[in-house]
Design a protein around this motif. Structure first.
Motif, PDB file in Angstrom:
ATOM      1  N   PHE A   1       0.848  -1.185   0.000  1.00 28.84           N
ATOM      2  CA  PHE A   1       0.000   0.000   0.000  1.00 28.84           C
ATOM      3  C   PHE A   1       0.889   1.242   0.000  1.00 28.84           C
ATOM      4  CE2 PHE A   1      -3.209   2.880   2.030  1.00 28.84           C
ATOM      5  CZ  PHE A   1      -4.206   2.717   1.072  1.00 28.84           C
ATOM      6  N   SER A   2       0.413   2.322  -0.611  1.00 26.94           N
ATOM      7  CA  SER A   2       1.228   3.533  -0.736  1.00 26.94           C
ATOM      8  C   SER A   2       0.319   4.759  -0.789  1.00 26.94           C
ATOM      9  CB  SER A   2       2.068   3.479  -2.012  1.00 26.94           C
ATOM     10  OG  SER A   2       1.220   3.485  -3.161  1.00 26.94           O
ATOM     11  N   TYR A   3       0.934   5.932  -0.762  1.00 29.70           N
ATOM     12  CA  TYR A   3       0.155   7.159  -0.897  1.00 29.70           C
ATOM     13  C   TYR A   3      -0.474   7.243  -2.282  1.00 29.70           C
ATOM     14  CZ  TYR A   3       1.765   8.866   3.597  1.00 29.70           C
ATOM     15  OH  TYR A   3       1.993   9.007   4.945  1.00 29.70           O
ATOM     16  N   ASP A   4       0.203   6.714  -3.271  1.00 24.01           N
ATOM     17  CA  ASP A   4      -0.368   6.688  -4.618  1.00 24.01           C
ATOM     18  C   ASP A   4      -1.622   5.814  -4.647  1.00 24.01           C
ATOM     19  OD1 ASP A   4       1.543   8.382  -5.619  1.00 24.01           O
ATOM     20  OD2 ASP A   4       2.828   6.766  -6.383  1.00 24.01           O
ATOM     21  N   ALA A   5      -1.564   4.674  -3.973  1.00 25.63           N
ATOM     22  CA  ALA A   5      -2.723   3.779  -3.925  1.00 25.63           C
ATOM     23  C   ALA A   5      -3.875   4.427  -3.159  1.00 25.63           C
ATOM     24  CB  ALA A   5      -2.332   2.458  -3.272  1.00 25.63           C
ATOM     25  N   LEU A   6      -3.541   5.149  -2.104  1.00 26.98           N
ATOM     26  CA  LEU A   6      -4.571   5.832  -1.319  1.00 26.98           C
ATOM     27  C   LEU A   6      -5.244   6.917  -2.146  1.00 26.98           C
ATOM     28  CD1 LEU A   6      -5.998   6.212   1.388  1.00 26.98           C
ATOM     29  CD2 LEU A   6      -4.082   7.638   2.129  1.00 26.98           C
ATOM     30  N   LYS A   7      -4.474   7.623  -2.939  1.00 26.38           N
ATOM     31  CA  LYS A   7      -5.037   8.656  -3.802  1.00 26.38           C
ATOM     32  C   LYS A   7      -5.851   8.037  -4.932  1.00 26.38           C
ATOM     33  CE  LYS A   7      -3.767  12.558  -6.770  1.00 26.38           C
ATOM     34  NZ  LYS A   7      -2.648  13.385  -7.294  1.00 26.38           N
ATOM     35  N   ALA A   8      -5.382   6.916  -5.465  1.00 23.92           N
ATOM     36  CA  ALA A   8      -6.097   6.255  -6.553  1.00 23.92           C
ATOM     37  C   ALA A   8      -7.460   5.749  -6.101  1.00 23.92           C
ATOM     38  CB  ALA A   8      -5.262   5.093  -7.093  1.00 23.92           C
TER      39      ALA A   8
ATOM     40  N   ARG B   1      -9.763  12.642  -3.703  1.00 20.02           N
ATOM     41  CA  ARG B   1      -9.872  13.698  -2.701  1.00 20.02           C
ATOM     42  C   ARG B   1      -9.060  13.410  -1.442  1.00 20.02           C
ATOM     43  NH1 ARG B   1     -16.338  14.107  -2.485  1.00 20.02           N
ATOM     44  NH2 ARG B   1     -15.993  11.846  -2.618  1.00 20.02           N
ATOM     45  N   ASN B   2      -8.547  12.194  -1.306  1.00 20.60           N
ATOM     46  CA  ASN B   2      -7.750  11.860  -0.121  1.00 20.60           C
ATOM     47  C   ASN B   2      -6.513  12.743   0.011  1.00 20.60           C
ATOM     48  OD1 ASN B   2      -9.437   9.839   0.816  1.00 20.60           O
ATOM     49  ND2 ASN B   2      -8.338   8.191  -0.226  1.00 20.60           N
ATOM     50  N   GLU B   3      -6.003  13.239  -1.117  1.00 20.74           N
ATOM     51  CA  GLU B   3      -4.797  14.071  -1.063  1.00 20.74           C
ATOM     52  C   GLU B   3      -5.046  15.426  -0.410  1.00 20.74           C
ATOM     53  OE1 GLU B   3      -3.211  15.162  -4.819  1.00 20.74           O
ATOM     54  OE2 GLU B   3      -5.113  15.938  -5.619  1.00 20.74           O
TER      55      GLU B   3
ATOM     56  N   LYS C   1      -0.897  15.022   3.108  1.00 17.70           N
ATOM     57  CA  LYS C   1       0.118  15.965   2.619  1.00 17.70           C
ATOM     58  C   LYS C   1       1.413  15.866   3.412  1.00 17.70           C
ATOM     59  CE  LYS C   1      -3.388  19.369   1.211  1.00 17.70           C
ATOM     60  NZ  LYS C   1      -3.959  20.706   1.505  1.00 17.70           N
ATOM     61  N   GLU C   2       1.297  15.667   4.722  1.00 16.10           N
ATOM     62  CA  GLU C   2       2.476  15.635   5.578  1.00 16.10           C
ATOM     63  C   GLU C   2       3.013  14.228   5.802  1.00 16.10           C
ATOM     64  OE1 GLU C   2       1.713  17.824   9.151  1.00 16.10           O
ATOM     65  OE2 GLU C   2       1.350  19.718   8.072  1.00 16.10           O
ATOM     66  N   ARG C   3       2.452  13.267   5.071  1.00 15.40           N
ATOM     67  CA  ARG C   3       2.903  11.877   5.145  1.00 15.40           C
ATOM     68  C   ARG C   3       2.839  11.324   6.569  1.00 15.40           C
ATOM     69  NH1 ARG C   3       2.009  12.687   0.435  1.00 15.40           N
ATOM     70  NH2 ARG C   3       3.269  11.947  -1.325  1.00 15.40           N
ATOM     71  N   LYS C   4       1.659  11.469   7.163  1.00 14.43           N
ATOM     72  CA  LYS C   4       1.451  10.942   8.507  1.00 14.43           C
ATOM     73  C   LYS C   4       0.251   9.991   8.551  1.00 14.43           C
ATOM     74  CE  LYS C   4       3.626  14.652  11.178  1.00 14.43           C
ATOM     75  NZ  LYS C   4       3.429  15.670  12.255  1.00 14.43           N
ATOM     76  N   VAL C   5       0.200   9.122   7.550  1.00 13.58           N
ATOM     77  CA  VAL C   5      -0.815   8.067   7.528  1.00 13.58           C
ATOM     78  C   VAL C   5      -0.264   6.861   8.286  1.00 13.58           C
ATOM     79  CG1 VAL C   5      -2.060   6.420   6.076  1.00 13.58           C
ATOM     80  CG2 VAL C   5      -1.885   8.823   5.390  1.00 13.58           C
TER      81      VAL C   5
END
Length: 373
Positions: A303-310, A314-316, A322-326
């Motif tokens: 899993f990645s930030y790209d996958a979360l956005k895909a 609107r998740n971004e 934005k601050e990479r604190k998932v």
């Protein structure tokens, strides 16, 4: 706090360790430690225990009542279902129940489970492969023949809207509700290990296991409370969009309590429910500026930030994105539901390591949750 001294006669007294001390039961009878096991139910709200004339009476919720006895000819009070203990065979319907048997080293008692999806325990998987444990199917689709083949003394069930227990009821097998999933306190959920311990003759082991969980949990919780007493707490949100809605952990949910105990403020702290489905706009209004964002899912691969956005563009927009604190845990890679019901102390430590890393060892390796890379 509900302190209850539980007295009952063991058939094999010689197997008990005796300290020679005396204890008084709830009914006023004096007994040695050879014949008494103390059950101290501090956090769980779904079951209570009391002893009467050498019989252990267990009330589950408002409607189910069991009398645990060590001989078939014992008379039990009206309204109570007699269960001879320790039971030798049972069926578990949920991972939460199974976690109790795992931590008590009691897989020998488990003869049936619903399935092996997201199951990691090598011992259980091997027992299924070898035929010692049968898969009876999911709720509403149970294979009655396999249920009978497991020859359970009782079946631990998890009453829910799906139900599907009518066919099993017709077999005459005693169904015992396990309501650990309803507990709103993390330690309350873990304390159901004592409930299972009473049925399988491992009360002392269950007490020892829980005492360790409680000590570790409360010690770390106290450190967090001292640290955050006069400082700003980080905020955290939880969940993500699925099929058009966001299943949000309510303010009374056990996970929300872990967030608070870990020294953070959950964005739905004031909510009166344990969970609800919200539209994206509502959740965004609550969570847009949260410092952290906790996500638990089953994802094929990494899993990645790209996958979360895909999954939802609107998740971004969230600050935590934005601050990479998932904060993330993948159930396809971790035995999450399989064992965490009896590891609230581990979950707490994982979150503390993120919210307040100075409170854990510098080389601490998270077990389940870590910041997403």
């Amino acid at each position: 706090m509900k302190k209850i001294a539980i007295g009952y006669c063991l058939l094999a007294i010689g197997l008990c360790a005796c300290s020679g001390k005396k204890a008084t039961s709830q009914d006023g009878d004096v007994a040695t430690n050879d014949s008494i096991v103390t059950i101290d139910v501090k956090y769980a709200t779904g079951f209570t225990v009391r002893d009467s004339a050498g019989i252990r009476l267990v009330d589950v919720g408002k409607h189910d009542h069991f009398a645990l006895v060590h001989a078939d000819d014992v008379e039990v009070p009206n309204g109570y279902t007699k269960v001879r203990v320790p039971i030798k065979n049972t069926i578990c319907m949920t991972a939460l129940q199974l976690s109790n048997f795992t931590v008590l080293d009691a897989h020998d008692v488990v003869k049936g489970i619903t399935g092996t999806k997201n199951l990691f325990n090598k011992d259980i998987l091997q027992r299924v492969k070898d035929g010692w444990i049968v898969k009876i199917g999911m709720e509403g689709e149970f294979d009655t023949e396999l249920v009978l083949a497991a020859n359970p003394d009782v079946i631990f069930i998890s009453p829910s809207k799906r139900g599907g227990y009518d066919a099993i009821k017709e077999t005459g097998i005693t169904l015992v509700p396990h309501l650990g999933y309803k507990e709103l306190d993390p330690l309350g959920q873990a304390e159901w290990v004592k409930f299972v311990g009473m049925f399988i003759g491992k009360e002392r082991e269950a007490n020892d296991v829980f005492d360790g969980i409680e000590q570790r949990y409360n010690d770390l919780k106290e450190k967090c409370q001292k640290l955050t007493a006069n400082s700003q707490k980080p905020t955290v949100t939880s969940g993500e969009m699925h099929y058009g809605t966001w299943h949000a952990v309510g303010g009374k949910n056990y996970l929300a309590q872990i967030f608070r105990d870990a020294g953070a403020d959950y964005v739905i702290n004031d909510d009166e429910t344990s969970g609800e489905n919200l539209e994206f706009e509502k959740m965004y209004a609550l969570s847009a500026n949260a410092d952290y964002w906790r996500i638990l899912n089953s994802f094929n691969g990494e899993f990645s930030y790209d996958a979360l956005k895909a999954s939802e563009p609107r998740n971004e927009l969230f600050k935590a994105f934005k601050e990479r604190k998932v904060i993330y845990c993948n159930m396809k890679q971790q035995s999450y539901y399989e064992i965490t019901p009896v590891q609230p102390d581990v979950l707490l430590k994982d979150f503390v390591a993120i919210f307040h890393p100075e409170l854990v060892e510098p080389d601490y390796t998270p077990k389940y949750y870590r910041l997403l890379k």
